[in-house]
Design an enzyme around this catalytic site. Structure first.
Site, PDB file in Angstrom:
ATOM      1  N   LYS A   1       0.863  -1.184   0.000  1.00  0.00           N
ATOM      2  CA  LYS A   1       0.000   0.000   0.000  1.00  0.00           C
ATOM      3  C   LYS A   1       0.897   1.231   0.000  1.00  0.00           C
ATOM      4  CE  LYS A   1      -3.905   2.001   2.617  1.00  0.00           C
ATOM      5  NZ  LYS A   1      -4.784   1.845   3.790  1.00  0.00           N
TER       6      LYS A   1
ATOM      7  N   SER B   1      -9.797   1.964   2.997  1.00  0.00           N
ATOM      8  CA  SER B   1      -8.896   2.702   2.152  1.00  0.00           C
ATOM      9  C   SER B   1      -7.890   1.845   1.387  1.00  0.00           C
ATOM     10  CB  SER B   1      -8.140   3.730   2.994  1.00  0.00           C
ATOM     11  OG  SER B   1      -7.259   3.079   3.896  1.00  0.00           O
TER      12      SER B   1
ATOM     13  N   SER C   1     -10.141  -0.348   7.188  1.00  0.00           N
ATOM     14  CA  SER C   1      -9.518  -0.177   5.867  1.00  0.00           C
ATOM     15  C   SER C   1      -8.798  -1.392   5.288  1.00  0.00           C
ATOM     16  CB  SER C   1      -8.541   0.998   5.906  1.00  0.00           C
ATOM     17  OG  SER C   1      -9.237   2.209   5.854  1.00  0.00           O
TER      18      SER C   1
END
Lengths: 95, 486
Positions: B77, B152, B176
């Site tokens: 990420k 997210s 997330s």
């Protein structure tokens, strides 16, 4: 509870965020609805409950004060455009 | 096909010399090249770095110096700092930021020999539940390109679901990892607060943030999480507790396992078909010897408003570091210092990030601190106490991960509160600092939904065991999103 445009402008100033004239109406509306939403917390019975700042019951760890990192100023300063003689440049603060 | 293999299978194939790390890395890079234009799951693809790391991994394997993860590709990420590679956090603010160091998570997985394919798309500064707040554009869910992958960690979830990477890292502040894992039909693990180092992970809300994994299954999560976890002197809230062998306990029997089902999770907000999928999963657990117990956790009803005071408050403080001086976006021609701060931040941050900074600044400001911030911290205590109480009676909690399957792009962007409520079942876990897992448990309208497992602090081994046993009985986690990804 509805926030006023002035209150929102003050919060934006505290947060050092520029909000343009075109944005302000929507920001007032959104922030008011969020504050309305979190207002339901006021109804919770929290009498003598202790506030919880942290999820684990742990105390702050201390370390001995010794040099552990090497100087990488040049590398770090590669991430900004405004550097001179190893110093970060900002607009003039003191006349 | 190489790309359909799990981390464990790739590991075995590499050891058996069925293919090399360079071969699978090339294969995945070419899949990213051809398939990701529809998904937008990567912000940066690091092909040269990846091929060099893969070649080095092949040498390690040849010399007998390899661990189980050596040569296995991974995507990170874009919230994790990666030495020499742009780390944007999904924001214009950091579009030009090349990290001068590796996050501990990245460094540990690099040391284990994993090969980074690139940096995945995400909601800006991890603030969002749909991956629509990214400066780099939304991510599309491979199960239906008109829907969101969740957020997210939406890029990480889409990349693993589309088999562009066998594993991706994520972070979870309010759901997330678990929410996108549910919406993308994969396995997401959010460990206990303090289990995985936060060093080099760009901060959103420091008392809630935790790094974890997005994988095809629980076995892979166990392998990667074991390598990521453990004490780090660079993180002041890192736990010194020893990391058990997560892989070693995967197959333990679930006979007598006490499963609690919070009745607050089965409310009117839950899609009836989603509820049916959860109930069917509970039946599977019953057949494995578990007993099911309804439990009540009344304070959970206040978890979303509590979160939307605590998280923005911490964010407003954390994000004050972005001032345009030492790194990040700086506006053109500032007239003075305050103008530079305001315009750099006003232009560098997107709408949702600014909204949260404003909310946080408001609840911390003079006159409102007690009514909002302090009160939220007290309610947070009540929520944590609810969990402590039920974990005296049950071993794990189970329920839905989300109220509904993936929603359409744009469906919830007009009203922030509607978007916030998508995390209603995941947020309590972060407030209490607990570990949580989402595993695929069925489909609603041909879209995957997740079963959420919640455990007490540092019970990752048990949760992974519970998830793995379910995945031995079911094949939801093996379904692929359509023929393009075969």
């Amino acid at each position: 509870m509805s926030l006023t445009k002035r209150e929102v402008e003050n919060v934006a100033h505290l947060a050092r965020l520029e909000i343009t004239e075109g944005e302000i109406e929507r920001v007032v509306e959104n922030l008011s609805s969020i504050i309305d939403f979190v207002d339901q917390l006021r109804g919770a019975d929290t009498g003598d409950v202790l506030p919880m700042a942290h999820p684990l019951d742990m105390s702050q760890r201390l370390r001995t004060d010794e040099v552990s990192e090497s100087d990488q100023r040049k590398r770090f300063q590669a991430n900004t455009s405004a550097v001179e003689a190893g110093l970060y440049l900002v607009p003039k603060v003191i006349e | 096909m190489m790309h359909k293999k799990t981390v464990a299978e790739i590991s075995r194939s590499l050891q058996a010399r069925e293919f090399s790390s360079v071969e699978i890395t090339r294969h995945l890079l070419s899949r990213i090249d051809s398939l990701d234009k529809n998904l937008n799951s990567f912000i940066t693809v690091t092909a040269d770095f990846a091929l060099a790391a893969a070649a080095a991994a092949d040498k390690r394997i040849a010399s007998g110096d390899a661990g189980p993860l050596t040569g296995v590709p991974i995507a990170h990420k874009d919230i994790f700092c990666t030495d020499g590679v742009r780390t944007s956090c999904g924001s214009r603010m950091l579009d030009n930021f090349v990290s001068p160091y590796d996050a501990t998570v990245v460094a540990r997985l690099k040391d284990a020999g994993m090969v980074m394919l690139g940096k995945t798309n995400m909601d800006e500064f991890a603030m969002g539940s749909s991956n629509e707040t990214s400066f780099y554009g939304p991510v599309h869910n491979p199960w239906d390109l008109n829907t969101v992958p969740g957020g997210s960690s939406g890029g990480s979830a889409a990349a693993v679901a589309a088999r562009l990477a066998p594993v991706a890292t994520g972070t979870d502040t309010g759901g997330s990892i678990r929410q996108p894992a549910a919406l993308a039909g994969i396995t997401g693990v959010k460990p206990t607060y303090g289990r995985v180092s936060r060093y080099g992970m760009i901060a959103f809300a420091s008392s809630l943030d935790q790094a974890g994994t997005l994988t095809q299954n629980a076995e892979d999560a166990a392998l990667v999480l074991e390598a990521m976890s453990g004490f780090d002197k660079h993180d002041s809230t890192s736990s010194p507790a020893a990391v058990p062998s997560y892989h070693g306990s995967l197959n333990e029997s679930l006979e007598g396992l006490r499963v609690g089902v919070p009745q607050e999770f089965l409310d009117e907000g839950l899609d009836p078909q989603n509820r049916a999928a959860v109930e069917a999963a509970l039946e599977v657990y019953r057949s494995l010897g578990a007993t099911i117990h309804p439990v009540s956790m009344p304070s959970l009803a206040l978890s979303v408003p509590t979160y939307y005071v605590v998280a923005p408050a911490e964010a407003s403080s954390n994000l004050s570091r972005f001032d345009g001086v030492r790194f990040g976006y700086r506006c053109e021609n500032p007239v003075d210092l305050v103008d530079m701060y305001k315009r750099s931040r006003g232009e560098g941050f997107g709408e949702e990030v600014k909204r949260r900074i404003m909310t946080g600044t408001y609840v911390l400001s003079a006159g409102y601190y007690d009514a909002y911030y302090l009160q939220a911290q007290k309610v947070r205590q009540l929520i944590a106490e609810d969990f402590t109480r039920v974990f005296k009676e049950v071993d794990v909690l189970m329920g839905p991960t989300t109220p509904e399957p993936a929603f359409e792009l744009g469906a919830k962007t007009a009203d922030p509160i509607t978007m916030y409520l998508n995390d209603i079942y995941t947020i309590g876990v972060n407030l209490a600092g607990l570990p949580g897992v989402s595993i695929p448990c069925g489909f609603v309208n041909d879209l995957p939904v997740g079963l959420q497992l919640i455990g007490s602090h540092f019970s990752e081994a048990k949760l992974l065991n519970v998830a793995h046993r379910y995945q031995q009985e079911t094949d939801w986690h093996q379904r692929l999103p359509g023929s393009d990804y075969e």
